[in-house]
Design a protein around this motif. Structure first.
Motif, short mmCIF file in Angstrom:
data_model
loop_
_atom_site.label_atom_id
_atom_site.label_comp_id
_atom_site.label_asym_id
_atom_site.label_seq_id
_atom_site.Cartn_x
_atom_site.Cartn_y
_atom_site.Cartn_z
N ARG A 110 0.83 -1.21 0.00
CA ARG A 110 0.00 0.00 0.00
C ARG A 110 0.87 1.26 0.00
N ALA A 111 2.01 1.18 0.67
CA ALA A 111 2.88 2.36 0.78
C ALA A 111 3.83 2.49 -0.41
N GLY A 112 3.88 1.48 -1.29
CA GLY A 112 4.78 1.54 -2.43
C GLY A 112 6.21 1.16 -2.11
N HIS A 113 6.42 0.49 -0.96
CA HIS A 113 7.76 0.03 -0.57
C HIS A 113 7.94 -1.39 -1.09
N LEU A 114 8.40 -1.52 -2.32
CA LEU A 114 8.41 -2.80 -3.01
C LEU A 114 9.82 -3.24 -3.33
N ASP A 115 10.01 -4.55 -3.46
CA ASP A 115 11.20 -5.11 -4.09
C ASP A 115 10.87 -6.53 -4.53
N THR A 116 11.74 -7.12 -5.31
CA THR A 116 11.42 -8.42 -5.92
C THR A 116 11.44 -9.57 -4.94
N THR A 117 11.87 -9.34 -3.70
CA THR A 117 11.88 -10.41 -2.70
C THR A 117 10.75 -10.26 -1.68
N LEU A 118 9.92 -9.23 -1.81
CA LEU A 118 8.88 -8.97 -0.80
C LEU A 118 7.91 -10.14 -0.68
N ILE A 119 7.45 -10.65 -1.80
CA ILE A 119 6.47 -11.75 -1.73
C ILE A 119 7.05 -12.95 -1.02
N GLU A 120 8.28 -13.32 -1.33
CA GLU A 120 8.89 -14.49 -0.69
C GLU A 120 8.98 -14.29 0.82
N ARG A 121 9.24 -13.07 1.26
CA ARG A 121 9.33 -12.80 2.69
C ARG A 121 7.96 -12.87 3.36
N ARG A 122 6.91 -12.55 2.62
CA ARG A 122 5.57 -12.49 3.20
C ARG A 122 4.85 -13.84 3.17
N LEU A 123 5.25 -14.73 2.29
CA LEU A 123 4.46 -15.94 2.05
C LEU A 123 4.17 -16.74 3.30
N GLU A 124 5.18 -16.97 4.13
CA GLU A 124 4.97 -17.83 5.29
C GLU A 124 4.03 -17.20 6.32
N HIS A 125 3.79 -15.89 6.19
CA HIS A 125 2.92 -15.21 7.15
C HIS A 125 1.49 -15.01 6.60
N LEU A 126 1.26 -15.35 5.36
CA LEU A 126 -0.08 -15.20 4.80
C LEU A 126 -1.01 -16.25 5.40
N VAL A 127 -2.19 -15.83 5.78
CA VAL A 127 -3.18 -16.75 6.34
C VAL A 127 -4.33 -16.86 5.34
#
Length: 689
Positions: free
Chosen positions: A452-469
């Motif tokens: 939402r804030a536009g703080h993106l990089d190509t590894t963001l999704i990989e870092r978030r995956l294990e926390h997605l419910v």
């Protein structure tokens, strides 16, 4: 002026449909091509005529140059639009069309040859002053050569196939001991996917952002850019969500990166629409490095169309016909913000396994122009707009032969916040029942604070995956499914949403006084038992609840559970076993709940006992249909728990199947074998004791 009278579209799926819409708007006759697997596909229905080009295997149909050239010749097409993927960047294809006197809607053969080879492209543009990432990019290097030179690049580094794209074969290597095995795997994937196993090494840029620039060039020497796209939200180097413009770049950097993209295009005499891709560090947004040039239309081209009002397909056609660009660089204006999400047939909660099935119910959002014209800047006064580029149809069978992307949902807003909200709302309205999709996952990504804030990089999704419910079905979903499944399968409920209503006008009623037990399969392989009585339900021994179910329009129901209302989209699917599966959807989420017969129920009970006791399953099954691309062990070998055994490719993705326990392996497949979903590919015989 109409540039051509008839154009063949050498592709399939949503991009073929999108190209056909512009052809129709321009008054140009369209010719579709199709394999046996696509005989009932949407692009075949939408084209003015269609030509069969071979069996389902892409190598014998969509990748067959002689078949497509002959289809163009036989249909009388003056030009061929290649879409993206398949033969879109194949220099031999462009040459074959030229030899046949047919126009290729794309760049010249030399540009395809140079930019189609990442090593050659990188070395080439560096000579024209375009900044490049440090690395090793020499043709003909063996694995041993690359290992020897890697120290000069430094770790961590990135392995990239020289040919192809889409992130296939790209591998991050953190240290020297990992490099030999990573090179072998990357070379195998590159050879299988692109027919070329050449690899290059690049220094890994930390906090990287993937930013690409759209260029247009004509045969009269004019080259312009249409701004940039932010493509940093990726999983395994495959783009998921893209937007334009990038929230990272300021006006000065935008001008510099656009000029560099035009320089790269001019260096090869580029003609047509193309994309120059750059890597930009989030920590140093004023620095950018050339990665590669895609000599074709990009999947994410709609976001550029929505912020510029330029129909890129129309421009491709006019340039291919020899017309000068009618747009000067000074005419390009970026209006508002656009964001695109790719809808895939996959199961994110199960490691993004590809999904297959039949579309039983389809509701797509948006206000797509049926004539295919992109929404232009001047029409945005009313606020956010939504566009869907899709290949989906109700009743369409989704198999495992091709890429799992089904459609793209794109939203425009007057600013980025409005575009994000519009896209999320559109995805909440997107209903696909019968085939699992990633829509819920896309909405979770859009809700991420950094996104939402536009703080993106190509590894963001990989870092978030294990926390997605991910959402799991609860009592309302099981109650609704049980009430639907309790109907007589031969009655109107079995007809699905398009049939007669299975409910009386005043709601749900069951004539039999005694409760009926309905056993439903759960997504995790377990069971849920629901007792269905006259206007009541009771789940797995829980309290009895008052329940009524009534229609809520075509393909929709409303469940009143103790007076609280729950609304679902719904459909039914018939299984080969004769059992029925109830399909429910809400706000972009969907679930399939099979009504189990006695045999299926006992099988799930047995499997649950094994899991409870900690017993590992000795049978190694493939969770999806596909092709065995490699076998990592020999027959009778001793294997350890977690050791890779068999690699299966489905929908252009490779999946490693591993041993669940230690023991001796018995293999049931060989490389090249076609496997069905849930087929046993190996068995582990545990060691004695």
């Amino acid at each position: 002026m109409t540039p051509f009278t008839k154009v063949l579209v050498a592709n399939r799926g949503e991009i073929a449909c999108r190209v056909i819409r512009t052809l129709r708007r321009l008054g140009i006759a369209s010719v579709a091509v199709y394999s046996d697997a696509d005989a009932a596909a949407r692009h075949v229905r939408e084209a003015d005529e269609a030509v069969r080009i071979g069996p389902a295997a892409a190598a014998q149909s969509y990748l067959s140059i002689p078949s497509i050239v002959e289809a163009a010749r036989a249909s009388g097409a003056e030009a061929v639009h290649p879409g993206y993927g398949f033969l879109s960047e194949n220099a031999a294809f462009a040459q074959a069309l030229a030899d046949a006197g047919i126009v290729f809607v794309g760049p010249g053969v030399e540009a395809l040859a140079v930019m189609g080879d990442k090593i050659r492209a990188k070395n080439h543009v560096a000579g024209y002053g375009v900044p490049v990432i440090p690395g090793v990019s020499e043709p003909g290097l063996s694995d041993a050569d690359l290992v020897a030179k890697a120290g000069g690049v430094g770790y961590p580094l990135l392995i990239k196939p020289s040919a192809g794209g889409g992130g296939k074969g790209m591998t991050v290597v953190e240290s020297a001991p990992e490099l030999p095995s990573a090179l072998a795997a990357a070379r195998r994937v590159a050879t299988a996917a692109f027919g070329d196993g050449t690899l290059l090494l690049e220094r890994l840029v930390r906090a990287p952002r993937h930013i690409e620039v759209q260029v247009l060039a004509d045969v009269h020497g004019t080259t312009i850019h249409l701004g940039e796209r932010e493509c940093s939200l990726q999983r395994r180097h495959q783009k998921v969500i893209e937007e334009a413009p990038s929230p990272l770049l300021d006006a000065q950097t935008r001008e510099r990166i656009g000029a560099a993209a035009c320089d790269a295009a001019r260096s090869v005499g580029y003609v047509g629409a193309g994309t120059v891709e750059f890597l930009v560090s989030d920590e140093a947004p004023d620095e950018f490095f050339f990665m590669e040039m895609n000599t074709r239309l990009q999947v994410e081209h709609p976001v550029t169309e929505l912020v510029t009002g330029v129909d890129l397909v129309e421009q491709q056609l006019r340039v291919a016909a020899g017309e000068p660009l009618a747009i000067a660089q000074g005419d390009v204006r970026l209006d508002g913000h656009a964001i695109e999400a790719r809808v895939y047939a996959e199961v994110p909660a199960r490691g993004f396994l590809p999904a297959t099935g039949r579309v039983e119910l389809l509701r797509e959002p948006g206000s797509a122009d049926p004539e295919g014209a992109p929404v232009r800047a001047g029409t945005h006064d009313a606020g956010a707009r939504v566009r869907v580029d899709s290949s989906l149809l109700t009743g369409l069978a989704i198999g495992s032969d091709y890429d799992p992307m089904l459609s793209k949902c794109i939203a425009w807003g007057r600013d980025r916040a409005e575009a994000l909200s519009a896209l999320d709302a559109a995805l909440a309205d997107y209903t696909v029942l019968g085939v699992a999709t990633n829509i819920e996952y896309l909405r979770l990504l859009l809700a991420d604070p950094d996104v939402r804030a536009g703080h993106l990089d190509t590894t963001l999704i990989e870092r978030r995956l294990e926390h997605l419910v991910f959402r799991a079905p609860g009592e309302p979903e099981y109650a609704a499914a049980a009430l639907i499944a309790a109907q007589d399968p031969a009655g109107p409920a079995g007809a699905g949403p398009a049939g007669a209503s299975p409910w009386a006008p005043d709601g749900w009623r069951i004539s039999a006084p005694a409760p009926r037990r309905v056993t439903l399969g759960t997504p995790d392989g377990g069971i849920a038992t629901v007792r269905v009585g006259p206007s009541t339900v009771r789940l797995d021994g829980g309290p009895e609840r008052k329940a009524t179910l009534a229609p809520d329009g075509p393909g929709a129901v409303v469940l009143a559970l103790d007076g609280e209302e729950h609304r679902f989209a719904w459909a039914e699917a018939s299984e080969p076993t004769g059992e029925r599966t109830v399909l429910l959807g809400e706000a972009g989420w969907s679930v399939a709940l099979p009504a189990l017969g006695r045999a299926s129920r006992l099988e799930r009970v047995r499997a649950a006992v094994h899991r409870h006791e900690g017993e590992a399953d000795p049978e190694v099954r493939t969770p999806m249909p596909g092709t065995v691309v490699s076998v990592a062990v020999e027959q009778g070998a001793r294997v350890e728990e977690g050791q890779p055994l068999v690699a299966v490719e489905a929908m252009k993705m490779e999946h490693q199947l591993v041993a669940a326990l230690a023991g001796t392996v018995q293999l049931h497949v060989t490389p090249g074998a076609l496997v069905k979903a849930d087929q046993v590919v190996a068995t582990i015989i545990p060691a004695a004791g």
